[in-house]
Design an enzyme around this catalytic site. Structure first.
Site, short mmCIF file in Angstrom:
data_model
loop_
_atom_site.label_atom_id
_atom_site.label_comp_id
_atom_site.label_asym_id
_atom_site.label_seq_id
_atom_site.Cartn_x
_atom_site.Cartn_y
_atom_site.Cartn_z
N ASP A 54 48.34 -10.84 0.89
CA ASP A 54 49.70 -10.41 1.21
C ASP A 54 49.79 -8.90 1.41
O ASP A 54 50.64 -8.43 2.19
CB ASP A 54 50.67 -10.82 0.10
N HIS A 105 -1.97 0.95 38.71
CA HIS A 105 -2.71 -0.31 38.51
C HIS A 105 -3.90 -0.11 37.55
O HIS A 105 -4.92 -0.79 37.66
CB HIS A 105 -3.24 -0.85 39.85
N SER A 137 -8.39 4.39 8.86
CA SER A 137 -9.18 3.22 8.46
C SER A 137 -9.57 3.33 7.00
O SER A 137 -9.82 4.41 6.48
CB SER A 137 -10.43 3.11 9.33
N SER A 138 -9.66 2.16 6.37
CA SER A 138 -10.12 2.12 4.99
C SER A 138 -11.64 2.06 4.91
O SER A 138 -12.20 2.14 3.82
CB SER A 138 -9.52 0.89 4.29
N LYS A 174 -12.05 7.92 11.55
CA LYS A 174 -11.09 7.30 12.46
C LYS A 174 -9.66 7.69 12.10
O LYS A 174 -9.24 7.59 10.95
CB LYS A 174 -11.25 5.78 12.38
N GLU A 201 2.45 3.52 17.22
CA GLU A 201 2.53 2.11 16.86
C GLU A 201 3.76 1.80 16.01
O GLU A 201 4.32 0.70 16.09
CB GLU A 201 1.23 1.69 16.17
#
Length: 450
Positions: free
Chosen positions: A118, A174, A304-305, A310, A317
């Site tokens: 109300d 291309h 990298s682990s 790297k 990403e």
């Protein structure tokens, strides 16, 4: 299920408690911006109703104070209804009404009691409040965060376009070597993509700024004052400094969510642009020795682990995954937009959730990518220049002078022997060394396209 027991600290009431019991589907809730928009609507609706002598000043003041606390995020924990609920969002509208009514009653010392329907919901329906909240939250998020985030990215890309203006490299079509290009020109294209995305958003904002408030149940405005929507929206627009207005046609504004679908389409297009940019930069930075290696990307964490040297293109990403989520969200919004049955769209909660998530993801993703990737990119100038000399596409500017077939033969001979086009052309083109040097000048090849 048994009877729902509401925690004693909670501000929500019986209808919200039933919604919690009936919709235990997920842990997904409406985001902060949407709850803020609900608070804005309830606050200014109370003010308007007092102006129109439909609420006493005492009740209106208490509702406004309680709604302001909702706007500020003080009661976010009380907005507990799942996204997957009734398609009109009635459960969430009642969640807001009950939280604000309970808090307002407490501010008044318990007397008089503020009623969620109300008083707090006076002149409103879930059918016009929820789409209004979606639009207000989306416009505010786009104006305050997304455009700013995209502008940060555009400026970073534009700065790199200037910085890399003198870096010559091979262009590719291309996935094959084409003709020389400036690295700065490549980045100017990325900046232009982002600029176009901003323009697409700005173009959608006028439709998104049309609000359904005032249509109540089916768009007719039943049970609301003719001045209610206009006055309330004007006050929301003033407080937020956003371009908001009452819908020109309330039947469209409640039966369809076309502005949300349009905006999501713009967000999807931006996501596709950013995915292309991030993926290009990821490839151009690949290697660093055995890939394209034309860009040196900032290292944000070990890649990298198991491989010590790297370093992965983490920020690229990250942004690509953000874009994938936005593209998926657009699919859900598209399906939601289809289900405007007669006078009401019945997929509003899922549209709201996905639309606002897409805006938030792109806002943060663009800004972080700009700050932690683009600004730190460097060009490997020597590698870029060396790639031009090694490219077979260097024969392209010879074609107008010696013919397509002869130029192609020079390229094939260069490929077969491992020599450069320049070395073979000196022997086979029939052009003197000065003319040949002029034609094979990479700088000359890119200048006409500035």
């Amino acid at each position: 299920m048994g009877e729902m027991r509401v925690p004693t600290h909670a501000l929500y009431g019986a209808q919200t408690a039933r919604a919690i019991e009936n919709f235990p589907i997920s842990s997904q809730r409406f985001p902060r911006g949407f709850v803020r928009a609900l608070g804005l609507i309830k606050k200014h609706a109370a003010h308007t109703n007092a102006e129109l002598s439909l609420l006493t000043p005492q009740l209106a003041d208490a509702i406004q104070r309680a709604a302001q606390e909702v706007i500020e995020g003080k009661h976010d924990a009380e907005f507990v209804v799942d996204i997957f609920q009734t398609g009109s969002g009635t459960s969430t509208n009642m969640n807001a009404n009950e939280v604000i009514a309970t808090r307002a009653t407490k501010l008044l010392g318990g007397n008089p009691r503020v009623h969620p329907n109300d008083h707090v919901n006076r002149g409103q329906s879930s059918n016009d409040v929820i789409p209004t909240a979606i639009h207000v939250a989306a416009v505010e998020a786009i104006e305050r965060k997304l455009i700013s985030g995209l502008e940060t990215l555009r400026e970073a890309l534009s700065a790199k376009a200037i910085e890399f203006h003198d870096v010559l490299k091979i262009g590719r079509t291309h996935l094959q070597d084409a003709t020389p290009i400036r690295l700065g020109q490549e980045f100017s294209g990325y900046a232009s993509q982002v600029e176009h995305g901003i323009a697409r958003l700005r173009d959608a904002l006028p439709r998104l700024g049309e609000l359904a408030l005032g249509g109540t149940a089916v768009g007719t405005g039943i049970n609301t004052h003719p001045e209610f929507a206009r006055r309330t929206i004007e006050r929301i627009a003033t407080e937020t400094a956003l371009k908001l207005r009452e819908a020109s046609n309330h039947f469209e504004a409640q039966a369809a969510r076309d502005a949300c679908v349009e905006t999501s389409g713009a967000l999807k297009t931006i996501a596709l642009s950013l995915l292309k940019i991030a993926n290009d930069i990821r490839f151009l930075g690949s290697g660093p020795r055995l890939g394209y290696g034309e860009l040196k990307l900032p290292a944000t964490q070990p890649g990298s682990s198991i491989m010590p040297a790297k370093v992965n293109p983490v920020m690229c990403e990250m942004l690509m995954q953000v874009c994938a989520q936005v593209i998926g969200n657009d699919g859900a919004i598209t399906v939601g937009g289809m289900l405007g049955n007669f006078e009401l769209n019945v997929m509003m909660p899922v549209i709201a959730y996905n639309l606002l998530q897409s805006i938030e993801l792109l806002s943060n993703g663009a800004r972080v990518f700009a700050e932690r990737c683009v600004t730190g990119i460097e060009a490997d100038r020597e590698r870029c220049e060396r790639s031009i000399e090694q490219s077979l596409a260097l024969c392209t500017p010879l074609a107008p002078m010696i013919g397509y077939d002869k130029a192609a033969a020079i390229a094939k001979a260069a490929y077969a022997t491992g020599r450069t086009v320049r070395e073979v052309a000196i022997e086979q083109s029939g052009l003197n060394e000065d003319k040949l040097a002029q034609l094979l000048d990479p700088l000359r090849q890119v200048e006409p396209h500035e």
